[in-house]
Design a protein around this motif. Structure first.
Motif, PDB file in Angstrom:
ATOM      1  N   ALA A 134     -52.504  44.076 -48.544  1.00  0.00           N
ATOM      2  CA  ALA A 134     -53.744  44.176 -47.769  1.00  0.00           C
ATOM      3  C   ALA A 134     -53.601  45.174 -46.627  1.00  0.00           C
ATOM      4  CB  ALA A 134     -54.120  42.794 -47.222  1.00  0.00           C
ATOM      5  N   LEU A 135     -52.454  45.176 -45.980  1.00  0.00           N
ATOM      6  CA  LEU A 135     -52.223  46.121 -44.885  1.00  0.00           C
ATOM      7  C   LEU A 135     -52.258  47.558 -45.384  1.00  0.00           C
ATOM      8  CD1 LEU A 135     -51.455  46.769 -41.953  1.00  0.00           C
ATOM      9  CD2 LEU A 135     -49.057  46.426 -42.607  1.00  0.00           C
ATOM     10  N   GLY A 136     -51.648  47.817 -46.540  1.00  0.00           N
ATOM     11  CA  GLY A 136     -51.667  49.163 -47.102  1.00  0.00           C
ATOM     12  C   GLY A 136     -53.074  49.635 -47.401  1.00  0.00           C
ATOM     13  N   ALA A 137     -53.883  48.745 -47.983  1.00  0.00           N
ATOM     14  CA  ALA A 137     -55.266  49.110 -48.286  1.00  0.00           C
ATOM     15  C   ALA A 137     -56.076  49.315 -47.006  1.00  0.00           C
ATOM     16  CB  ALA A 137     -55.909  48.030 -49.157  1.00  0.00           C
ATOM     17  N   VAL A 138     -55.852  48.465 -46.008  1.00  0.00           N
ATOM     18  CA  VAL A 138     -56.569  48.595 -44.743  1.00  0.00           C
ATOM     19  C   VAL A 138     -56.232  49.927 -44.070  1.00  0.00           C
ATOM     20  CG1 VAL A 138     -56.701  47.659 -42.397  1.00  0.00           C
ATOM     21  CG2 VAL A 138     -56.897  46.128 -44.351  1.00  0.00           C
ATOM     22  N   CYS A 139     -54.986  50.351 -44.153  1.00  0.00           N
ATOM     23  CA  CYS A 139     -54.592  51.649 -43.575  1.00  0.00           C
ATOM     24  C   CYS A 139     -55.312  52.804 -44.268  1.00  0.00           C
ATOM     25  CB  CYS A 139     -53.088  51.827 -43.670  1.00  0.00           C
ATOM     26  SG  CYS A 139     -52.144  50.774 -42.548  1.00  0.00           S
ATOM     27  N   VAL A 140     -55.543  52.678 -45.577  1.00  0.00           N
ATOM     28  CA  VAL A 140     -56.304  53.706 -46.297  1.00  0.00           C
ATOM     29  C   VAL A 140     -57.736  53.750 -45.781  1.00  0.00           C
ATOM     30  CG1 VAL A 140     -57.197  54.398 -48.558  1.00  0.00           C
ATOM     31  CG2 VAL A 140     -54.846  53.591 -48.342  1.00  0.00           C
ATOM     32  N   PHE A 141     -58.321  52.565 -45.552  1.00  0.00           N
ATOM     33  CA  PHE A 141     -59.654  52.521 -44.952  1.00  0.00           C
ATOM     34  C   PHE A 141     -59.644  53.172 -43.574  1.00  0.00           C
ATOM     35  CE2 PHE A 141     -60.872  48.958 -47.861  1.00  0.00           C
ATOM     36  CZ  PHE A 141     -62.084  49.473 -48.266  1.00  0.00           C
ATOM     37  N   TYR A 142     -58.648  52.823 -42.774  1.00  0.00           N
ATOM     38  CA  TYR A 142     -58.592  53.293 -41.391  1.00  0.00           C
ATOM     39  C   TYR A 142     -58.486  54.817 -41.311  1.00  0.00           C
ATOM     40  CZ  TYR A 142     -56.801  54.066 -36.677  1.00  0.00           C
ATOM     41  OH  TYR A 142     -56.615  54.519 -35.397  1.00  0.00           O
ATOM     42  N   THR A 143     -57.693  55.403 -42.184  1.00  0.00           N
ATOM     43  CA  THR A 143     -57.501  56.852 -42.156  1.00  0.00           C
ATOM     44  C   THR A 143     -58.617  57.610 -42.864  1.00  0.00           C
ATOM     45  OG1 THR A 143     -56.124  56.692 -44.160  1.00  0.00           O
ATOM     46  CG2 THR A 143     -54.994  56.635 -42.031  1.00  0.00           C
ATOM     47  N   GLY A 144     -59.483  56.895 -43.566  1.00  0.00           N
ATOM     48  CA  GLY A 144     -60.571  57.552 -44.275  1.00  0.00           C
ATOM     49  C   GLY A 144     -60.163  58.178 -45.592  1.00  0.00           C
ATOM     50  N   LEU A 145     -58.943  57.924 -46.064  1.00  0.00           N
ATOM     51  CA  LEU A 145     -58.470  58.536 -47.306  1.00  0.00           C
ATOM     52  C   LEU A 145     -59.254  58.058 -48.521  1.00  0.00           C
ATOM     53  CD1 LEU A 145     -54.593  58.426 -46.736  1.00  0.00           C
ATOM     54  CD2 LEU A 145     -56.090  60.432 -46.680  1.00  0.00           C
ATOM     55  N   PHE A 146     -59.836  56.829 -48.431  1.00  0.00           N
ATOM     56  CA  PHE A 146     -60.575  56.294 -49.582  1.00  0.00           C
ATOM     57  C   PHE A 146     -61.799  57.143 -49.912  1.00  0.00           C
ATOM     58  CE2 PHE A 146     -62.824  54.596 -46.003  1.00  0.00           C
ATOM     59  CZ  PHE A 146     -64.115  54.390 -46.413  1.00  0.00           C
ATOM     60  N   GLN A 147     -62.268  57.958 -48.950  1.00  0.00           N
ATOM     61  CA  GLN A 147     -63.407  58.829 -49.206  1.00  0.00           C
ATOM     62  C   GLN A 147     -63.019  60.044 -50.044  1.00  0.00           C
ATOM     63  OE1 GLN A 147     -64.831  59.725 -45.270  1.00  0.00           O
ATOM     64  NE2 GLN A 147     -65.853  57.738 -45.018  1.00  0.00           N
ATOM     65  N   ILE A 148     -61.730  60.358 -50.086  1.00  0.00           N
ATOM     66  CA  ILE A 148     -61.261  61.505 -50.873  1.00  0.00           C
ATOM     67  C   ILE A 148     -61.207  61.151 -52.357  1.00  0.00           C
ATOM     68  CG2 ILE A 148     -59.330  63.097 -51.239  1.00  0.00           C
ATOM     69  CD1 ILE A 148     -58.607  62.708 -48.298  1.00  0.00           C
ATOM     70  N   ALA A 149     -60.623  60.002 -52.660  1.00  0.00           N
ATOM     71  CA  ALA A 149     -60.518  59.550 -54.052  1.00  0.00           C
ATOM     72  C   ALA A 149     -60.441  58.033 -54.051  1.00  0.00           C
ATOM     73  CB  ALA A 149     -59.291  60.155 -54.739  1.00  0.00           C
ATOM     74  N   ALA A 150     -61.195  57.411 -54.954  1.00  0.00           N
ATOM     75  CA  ALA A 150     -61.234  55.944 -55.000  1.00  0.00           C
ATOM     76  C   ALA A 150     -59.872  55.359 -55.332  1.00  0.00           C
ATOM     77  CB  ALA A 150     -62.272  55.491 -56.027  1.00  0.00           C
ATOM     78  N   ALA A 151     -59.058  56.091 -56.111  1.00  0.00           N
ATOM     79  CA  ALA A 151     -57.759  55.571 -56.524  1.00  0.00           C
ATOM     80  C   ALA A 151     -56.782  55.438 -55.368  1.00  0.00           C
ATOM     81  CB  ALA A 151     -57.149  56.478 -57.593  1.00  0.00           C
ATOM     82  N   LEU A 152     -57.059  56.107 -54.237  1.00  0.00           N
ATOM     83  CA  LEU A 152     -56.152  56.023 -53.101  1.00  0.00           C
ATOM     84  C   LEU A 152     -56.148  54.637 -52.459  1.00  0.00           C
ATOM     85  CD1 LEU A 152     -56.721  59.476 -51.342  1.00  0.00           C
ATOM     86  CD2 LEU A 152     -54.775  58.744 -52.728  1.00  0.00           C
ATOM     87  N   LEU A 153     -57.226  53.881 -52.647  1.00  0.00           N
ATOM     88  CA  LEU A 153     -57.279  52.530 -52.072  1.00  0.00           C
ATOM     89  C   LEU A 153     -56.268  51.602 -52.753  1.00  0.00           C
ATOM     90  CD1 LEU A 153     -58.525  50.544 -50.103  1.00  0.00           C
ATOM     91  CD2 LEU A 153     -60.367  50.147 -51.749  1.00  0.00           C
ATOM     92  N   PRO A 154     -56.305  51.446 -54.079  1.00  0.00           N
ATOM     93  CA  PRO A 154     -55.268  50.611 -54.701  1.00  0.00           C
ATOM     94  C   PRO A 154     -53.871  51.194 -54.559  1.00  0.00           C
ATOM     95  CG  PRO A 154     -56.607  51.688 -56.380  1.00  0.00           C
ATOM     96  CD  PRO A 154     -57.298  51.886 -55.069  1.00  0.00           C
ATOM     97  N   LEU A 155     -53.758  52.523 -54.513  1.00  0.00           N
ATOM     98  CA  LEU A 155     -52.442  53.124 -54.305  1.00  0.00           C
ATOM     99  C   LEU A 155     -51.879  52.738 -52.939  1.00  0.00           C
ATOM    100  CD1 LEU A 155     -52.746  56.726 -55.813  1.00  0.00           C
ATOM    101  CD2 LEU A 155     -51.161  54.913 -56.507  1.00  0.00           C
ATOM    102  N   GLY A 156     -52.740  52.739 -51.927  1.00  0.00           N
ATOM    103  CA  GLY A 156     -52.303  52.293 -50.606  1.00  0.00           C
ATOM    104  C   GLY A 156     -51.859  50.838 -50.627  1.00  0.00           C
TER     105      GLY A 156
END
Length: 335
Positions: free
Chosen positions: A99-121
């Protein structure tokens, strides 16, 4: 008296999972011919039915099977190894890492670049938490595992709260909270493929601990007398820790937190398996898959202006069942 192997229970649960799987493919806002849609999907024809089946319903079904089966199996393994009926997959703290990894992806805005970055985080967070958990446990026993899991859970929860506190956008905070509630909505085959390796390896490791778990129910001394030497028992612990962490972390990375499945399902099925941990593993995996499938179907049927989150539904189902078990145990003098 020898309790027969629960072949009938396994067949019954398998039939239930198969029925719910068919319902999950058939149910939806847009009626489709599932068989024709499946043929079009396999052939690569971009028909409406093929898109609905291949990009919406099939990934959701596969993830429900993977997540539910993993949580049910992990709960049975941890309860058997720790000899603690309150043990569940969230005990290890790996869920918090994912959950922390996914939240960090949200926080940095990386999820807007590619949807796959959220589960990768989420996967990276789960991997980091798994590594830290294994290092903390080392050669320690069940008590060390409990303490390490509690410490890791508290640490990741604190870091997640810190990230939420620092998020500058209320919209991002809202999205994070929605993700943390757990859901299978809008998941794709990419999510399935990202979670699959960790789930397969983790479940394989956990399924191989059945005989040792049976021996440990009588204590470590008896287990050693049955051929499980001390170093062998430490090996069992590493299989439990690594397997549960890999599988659960992979699931949380793509689905968010879904609670009570690994806690309640083994409790319901244990009396039907003769209270033998080894016999409980496969039924718990099937029971967990059935519970998550049924809960996800309920989510889809009750969808209105705002769809309920799967984690909320499993908690609403699981908590009353667990309260009933607690009251039953108290009446029997077991607590």
């Amino acid at each position: 008296m020898t309790v027969p192997r629960p072949a009938g229970l396994i067949l019954l649960l398998f039939a239930l999972v198969a029925s719910l799987s068919i319902a999950a493919l058939l149910w939806g806002e847009a009626p489709i011919d599932v068989f024709a849609a499946f043929r079009d999907w396999v052939a690569g024809r971009p028909t409406v039915g093929a898109v609905i089946l291949g990009q919406l319903r099939l990934p959701r079904l596969l993830l429900a099977l993977m997540v539910g089966g993993t949580l049910g199996l992990c709960g049975a393994v941890l309860q058997g190894y720790l000899r603690n009926p309150l043990a569940d997959p969230g005990l290890l703290g790996v869920s918090g890492g994912a959950a922390l990894g996914a939240v960090c992806v949200f926080y940095t805005g990386l999820f807007q670049i590619a949807a796959a970055l959220l589960p990768l985080g989420g996967l990276l967070g789960a991997a980091a938490a798994t590594t830290l958990l294994v290092a903390l446990v080392g050669r320690g026993g069940p008590l060390v595992l409990l303490l390490a899991g509690a410490a890791l859970s508290s640490f990741t929860a604190a870091l997640t709260a810190l990230v939420l506190n620092l998020v500058p956008s209320p919209y991002a905070t809202f999205e994070i909270m929605r993700w943390l509630m757990g859901s299978l909505t809008d998941r794709t085959m990419t999510d399935v493929m990202l979670a699959l390796p960790g789930v397969v390896i983790g479940c394989f490791l956990m399924l191989g601990t059945g005989r040792a778990l049976d021996a440990l129910t009588m204590g470590e001394d008896v287990a050693e007398s049955l051929g499980f030497r001390l170093h062998g028992l430490r090996g069992v612990q590493m299989r439990v820790v690594a397997g549960a962490a890999l599988a659960v972390g992979s699931c949380v990375a793509v689905s968010g937190a879904i609670g009570f499945v690994g806690l309640v399902v083994p409790h319901l099925l244990r009396p039907l398996t003769g209270h033998r941990p080894a016999r409980l593993l496969i039924p718990s995996a099937l029971g967990g898959a059935a519970l998550v499938l049924a809960s996800d179907l309920a989510v889809r049927m009750l969808a209105g202006r705002a769809e309920l989150k799967l984690g909320v539904v499993t908690a609403l189902i699981g908590a009353p069942v667990f309260f009933h078990r607690v009251i039953l145990f108290r009446k029997q003098g077991a607590l």
